[in-house]
Design an enzyme around this catalytic site. Sequence first.
Site, PDB file in Angstrom:
ATOM      1  N   GLY A   1      43.443  40.340  39.982  1.00  0.00           N
ATOM      2  CA  GLY A   1      44.724  40.914  39.556  1.00  0.00           C
ATOM      3  C   GLY A   1      45.860  40.432  40.448  1.00  0.00           C
ATOM      4  O   GLY A   1      46.956  40.096  39.984  1.00  0.00           O
TER       5      GLY A   1
ATOM      6  N   LYS B   1      40.198  36.190  26.321  1.00  0.00           N
ATOM      7  CA  LYS B   1      39.125  35.514  27.081  1.00  0.00           C
ATOM      8  C   LYS B   1      38.155  36.610  27.546  1.00  0.00           C
ATOM      9  O   LYS B   1      38.454  37.368  28.451  1.00  0.00           O
ATOM     10  CB  LYS B   1      39.752  34.804  28.289  1.00  0.00           C
ATOM     11  CG  LYS B   1      38.991  33.592  28.798  1.00  0.00           C
ATOM     12  CD  LYS B   1      37.648  33.875  29.419  1.00  0.00           C
ATOM     13  CE  LYS B   1      37.726  34.450  30.815  1.00  0.00           C
ATOM     14  NZ  LYS B   1      36.373  34.778  31.335  1.00  0.00           N
TER      15      LYS B   1
ATOM     16  N   GLY C   1      40.129  43.898  35.384  1.00  0.00           N
ATOM     17  CA  GLY C   1      39.120  43.267  36.242  1.00  0.00           C
ATOM     18  C   GLY C   1      39.356  43.660  37.687  1.00  0.00           C
ATOM     19  O   GLY C   1      39.921  44.718  37.979  1.00  0.00           O
ATOM     20  N   SER C   2      38.943  42.785  38.575  1.00  0.00           N
ATOM     21  CA  SER C   2      38.994  43.116  40.000  1.00  0.00           C
ATOM     22  C   SER C   2      40.431  43.054  40.530  1.00  0.00           C
ATOM     23  O   SER C   2      41.273  42.299  40.019  1.00  0.00           O
ATOM     24  CB  SER C   2      38.119  42.144  40.787  1.00  0.00           C
ATOM     25  OG  SER C   2      38.614  40.837  40.615  1.00  0.00           O
ATOM     26  N   THR C   3      40.683  43.814  41.574  1.00  0.00           N
ATOM     27  CA  THR C   3      42.012  43.816  42.200  1.00  0.00           C
ATOM     28  C   THR C   3      42.323  42.435  42.778  1.00  0.00           C
ATOM     29  O   THR C   3      43.473  41.984  42.729  1.00  0.00           O
ATOM     30  CB  THR C   3      42.070  44.920  43.271  1.00  0.00           C
ATOM     31  OG1 THR C   3      41.990  46.177  42.585  1.00  0.00           O
ATOM     32  CG2 THR C   3      43.365  44.884  44.068  1.00  0.00           C
TER      33      THR C   3
ATOM     34  N   GLU D   1      44.932  46.316  34.880  1.00  0.00           N
ATOM     35  CA  GLU D   1      44.065  47.490  35.009  1.00  0.00           C
ATOM     36  C   GLU D   1      42.943  47.061  35.946  1.00  0.00           C
ATOM     37  O   GLU D   1      42.082  46.273  35.569  1.00  0.00           O
ATOM     38  CB  GLU D   1      43.560  47.885  33.612  1.00  0.00           C
ATOM     39  CG  GLU D   1      43.142  49.327  33.528  1.00  0.00           C
ATOM     40  CD  GLU D   1      41.704  49.519  33.914  1.00  0.00           C
ATOM     41  OE1 GLU D   1      41.463  49.780  35.114  1.00  0.00           O
ATOM     42  OE2 GLU D   1      40.840  49.398  33.057  1.00  0.00           O
TER      43      GLU D   1
HETATM   44  P1  NDP Z   1      36.832  39.476  37.780  1.00  0.00           P
HETATM   45  O1  NDP Z   1      38.058  40.195  38.096  1.00  0.00           O
HETATM   46  O2  NDP Z   1      36.575  38.184  38.442  1.00  0.00           O
HETATM   47  O3  NDP Z   1      36.709  39.213  36.212  1.00  0.00           O
HETATM   48  C1  NDP Z   1      37.461  39.815  35.180  1.00  0.00           C
HETATM   49  C2  NDP Z   1      37.852  38.774  34.144  1.00  0.00           C
HETATM   50  O4  NDP Z   1      38.776  37.839  34.717  1.00  0.00           O
HETATM   51  C3  NDP Z   1      36.707  37.926  33.652  1.00  0.00           C
HETATM   52  O5  NDP Z   1      36.937  37.585  32.301  1.00  0.00           O
HETATM   53  C4  NDP Z   1      36.810  36.715  34.540  1.00  0.00           C
HETATM   54  O6  NDP Z   1      36.124  35.595  34.050  1.00  0.00           O
HETATM   55  C5  NDP Z   1      38.284  36.505  34.600  1.00  0.00           C
HETATM   56  N1  NDP Z   1      38.751  35.748  35.762  1.00  0.00           N
HETATM   57  C6  NDP Z   1      38.108  35.460  36.917  1.00  0.00           C
HETATM   58  N2  NDP Z   1      38.915  34.748  37.748  1.00  0.00           N
HETATM   59  C7  NDP Z   1      40.080  34.592  37.103  1.00  0.00           C
HETATM   60  C8  NDP Z   1      41.321  33.977  37.434  1.00  0.00           C
HETATM   61  N3  NDP Z   1      41.515  33.388  38.596  1.00  0.00           N
HETATM   62  N4  NDP Z   1      42.326  34.014  36.531  1.00  0.00           N
HETATM   63  C9  NDP Z   1      42.160  34.642  35.358  1.00  0.00           C
HETATM   64  N5  NDP Z   1      41.016  35.235  34.985  1.00  0.00           N
HETATM   65  C10 NDP Z   1      39.992  35.225  35.839  1.00  0.00           C
HETATM   66  O7  NDP Z   1      35.609  40.427  38.048  1.00  0.00           O
HETATM   67  P2  NDP Z   1      34.104  39.964  38.294  1.00  0.00           P
HETATM   68  O8  NDP Z   1      33.475  39.875  37.000  1.00  0.00           O
HETATM   69  O9  NDP Z   1      34.014  38.765  39.137  1.00  0.00           O
HETATM   70  O10 NDP Z   1      33.575  41.172  39.142  1.00  0.00           O
HETATM   71  C11 NDP Z   1      33.788  41.207  40.548  1.00  0.00           C
HETATM   72  C12 NDP Z   1      34.118  42.602  40.984  1.00  0.00           C
HETATM   73  O11 NDP Z   1      35.298  43.022  40.336  1.00  0.00           O
HETATM   74  C13 NDP Z   1      33.102  43.653  40.585  1.00  0.00           C
HETATM   75  O12 NDP Z   1      32.082  43.759  41.506  1.00  0.00           O
HETATM   76  C14 NDP Z   1      33.934  44.883  40.553  1.00  0.00           C
HETATM   77  O13 NDP Z   1      34.057  45.405  41.834  1.00  0.00           O
HETATM   78  C15 NDP Z   1      35.273  44.396  40.080  1.00  0.00           C
HETATM   79  N6  NDP Z   1      35.489  44.601  38.636  1.00  0.00           N
HETATM   80  C16 NDP Z   1      36.322  45.589  38.281  1.00  0.00           C
HETATM   81  C17 NDP Z   1      36.522  45.849  36.949  1.00  0.00           C
HETATM   82  C18 NDP Z   1      37.413  46.925  36.528  1.00  0.00           C
HETATM   83  O14 NDP Z   1      37.443  47.267  35.345  1.00  0.00           O
HETATM   84  N7  NDP Z   1      38.193  47.489  37.394  1.00  0.00           N
HETATM   85  C19 NDP Z   1      35.840  45.108  35.912  1.00  0.00           C
HETATM   86  C20 NDP Z   1      35.013  44.039  36.400  1.00  0.00           C
HETATM   87  C21 NDP Z   1      34.860  43.835  37.722  1.00  0.00           C
HETATM   88  P3  NDP Z   1      34.548  35.480  34.411  1.00  0.00           P
HETATM   89  O15 NDP Z   1      33.874  36.475  33.578  1.00  0.00           O
HETATM   90  O16 NDP Z   1      34.149  34.124  34.110  1.00  0.00           O
HETATM   91  O17 NDP Z   1      34.441  35.772  35.879  1.00  0.00           O
END
Ligand code: NDP
Length: 804
Positions: free
Chosen positions: A250, A193, A245-247, A267
């Site tokens: 996670g 996804k 993605g975000s903590t 991660e």
């Molecule tokens: P998210 O953690 O929300 O997104 C990462 C992925 O998870 C996306 O594909 C997202 O879909 C999906 N997702 C969102 N909610 C859920 C859920 N409940 N269950 C499973 N999957 C989910 O990051 P954001 O894009 O919202 O960014 C927000 C903040 O997160 C940023 O400002 C940054 O601080 C941090 N971030 C950190 C990253 C890293 O590599 N450490 C990467 C990206 C963000 P969708 O795209 O539709 O939201």
Amino acid sequence: MPAIASIMKSMEYGPAPEANDHVLAWLARHETGFGHFIDGAFAVPADAAFIDVANPASDAVIARTVAGSAAHVDAAVAAARAAFPAWSGLSGHHRARYLYAIARTIQKRERFFAVLESMDNGKPIRESRDIDVPLAARHFYHHAGWAELVESEFPGAKALGVCGQIIPWNFPLLMLAWKIAPALAAGNTVVLKPAEYTPLTALAFAEVCREVGLPKGVVNVVTGDGAAGAALVAHGDVDKIAFTGSTEVGRLIREATAGTGKKLTLELGGKSPFIVFADADLDGAVEGVVDSIWFNQGQVCCAGSRILVQEAVAQRFTAKLKARMETLRVGDPLDKSIDIGAIVHPVQLDRIKMLVGKGEAEGARLHQAACALPEKGSFYSPALLTGVEPASTLAQEEIFGPVATLTTFRTPDEAVALANNTRYGLAASIWSENINLALDIAASVKAGVVWLNSTNIFDAGAGFGGYRESGFGREGGREGMLEYLSDPAEKTSGQAAEEKTAFAAHTDTLPAPEQASPIVDRPVIDRTAKLYVGGKQARPDSGYSYVVSGRDGKPAGLAGLGNRKDIRNAVEAAAKAGDWGKVTGHNRAQVLFYVAENLSARQAEFETRLRSLTGVSKDAAAREVETSIRRSFWYAAQADKTDGLVHQTKSGHVTLAMNEPFGVMGIACPQAMPLLSFVSLVMPAIAMGNRVVVVPSETHPLVATDFCQVLDTSDVPAGVVNIVTGERDVLARTLAEHDEVAAMWYFGTASGSAMVEKASAGNLKVTWVNGGRARDWQSDTEGQGRLFLRRALQVKNVWVPYGE
Ligand code: NDP
């Protein structure tokens, strides 16, 4: 066109746009909307709702993708499941050929992928062309190699099944490669996804899969938002979730997968320190900052967003940095001479502005480069904030934008204290010309990746991943492959270990202190065992004990009834014993050999005790003690032999994959084989340098409390092993919730395993649970081995450049 003479005078850059007509033509072909890629075909479901995908540099909508629903996810998982037997049944060599073909095809399309990525994400073409896409191709090449070698390098290991993979928007193609390449190499099938903002390179990648003839259903791509991700996480037929993605998300995923048996790697975010010592090459360090926090607009999980500069050079460094900021060019991502492109989405831009505003309100001083920003799109000038207090929002929150904070320090100790003053632990960059100092700091920072005199270097051959709330698991290299394989020593099936905790049977008869004496007066009861905390016997905080039955079911003694406070005291004692992780493996080996020797000296006594407490036969008791002694020797032997690796990554670098202990570990033991299970769990954990708080067998705790005497006589430093007896699942919950506990092992019931995984979400500690399945502790394959050592370690990758 300006005359050459005037160009020479101003030295202004002219426009250098990368052509994008081939990408525009591709997008035009999909004008009506992209479907999901399921079972080898693109299809728009009948019930599809669409999500617009915009170019962040212009805000123009460039594509539409389907908003994935639970039903779409279901179809994709079904396709992946159907493809799994044949794909996992192929030889590694056969799979290697597919991965190699994918790598070659990405390489052939490098320009297309780079332009598409820049249009979708807003990153400068220089980066997508020179970093993202080549690294993605490299990842598939490297893992073509692992596929080829999987049978010989991981004997007996099996693919997990269907992997659900959820990736963010900051490195869309690269994160896809980090997820899909190892999964396929190991023989898994996947449902990916991509992020809602940046799904396009994943869809172009799906076309590559089709083109190279990858069997249907091996790779499936479901587009959509967080709801599609959540549906994938919740799906009952998924064997592993890999998330970047975000903590915050996670943590939700950790909770949602608790008790399901799904393997999980996370991660997550970071707030990584960028430490500049007075003897650093300051010009080099300034360029390092550019590559660290202004790379990819600062939307990098491992960005060095907290600059820490030694006071003696702080002024000089800050002046140089500000001067360099003025030369950064922000603008059209497709312009080849642009340094900083667009922020991925207006929502993210607003978040950056909000956090910087909050920081200013808290007293930080903002300096922003005076560069001209394009009128359209989401752009933000590189920013530097000074006067940032260590506990303030800007120092603690992941901003995920081109925003660095700058703080000074005086001594190396202060630098380490500031560096580690965060809930994260993803990366660190250390700048000093003194290799002794740099390596010393590298060893002291709590981070999964450390770059010396360099930053943001990645390679498929080295593991990447975090400590603490930056997640767990590694991507890349051998460690990354292990995340997609089941260890042959791991119990994934088998009979239940225990139906419920034994304690429930005892609580009714729990004597209040004043009632205890009549029971104690009975001849079979010899003493009330205390807890063992910080190298001393300790009374339980509650003052209560519980009755422990012997072989005939009659009371055989009293054990301390530990509570939350006792666990907290034990964790505190363990935290103070940090030197145990710093002594040499040889030192630890000596102590462990001594434990084995002293256990051996008391062999007969332990045999008798086991017989009277558990009712096992003479032979069984003898075998349990004998194996416990042998096992102690085995882990003593391993204490100085479980080495890390040196990876061959970039030229002019050594990448040291160093094994490090977690720190304080919690261990909840099973009821069965109270001596052997205790030894089998405690010895590997302490051999690797961890300090442990152990909840021994609830039904037979007195064997463990006897073991204190062995520890006391074996030079085990105070606080390295702490024992709290009592109701296992209550104590295990406290340990799992405790923020100072970095890893938790639980061997009990299925419901207890689920509880521990869920409770661990607070600080995202690493957990290892048995899911309620019994382990044969006598067996050397189930009760002992490298798996135990690996579960007691985390790998820190330290990148050390060399050459002038
Ligand atoms: P998210 O953690 O929300 O997104 C990462 C992925 O998870 C996306 O594909 C997202 O879909 C999906 N997702 C969102 N909610 C859920 C859920 N409940 N269950 C499973 N999957 C989910 O990051 P954001 O894009 O919202 O960014 C927000 C903040 O997160 C940023 O400002 C940054 O601080 C941090 N971030 C950190 C990253 C890293 O590599 N450490 C990467 C990206 C963000 P969708 O795209 O539709 O939201």
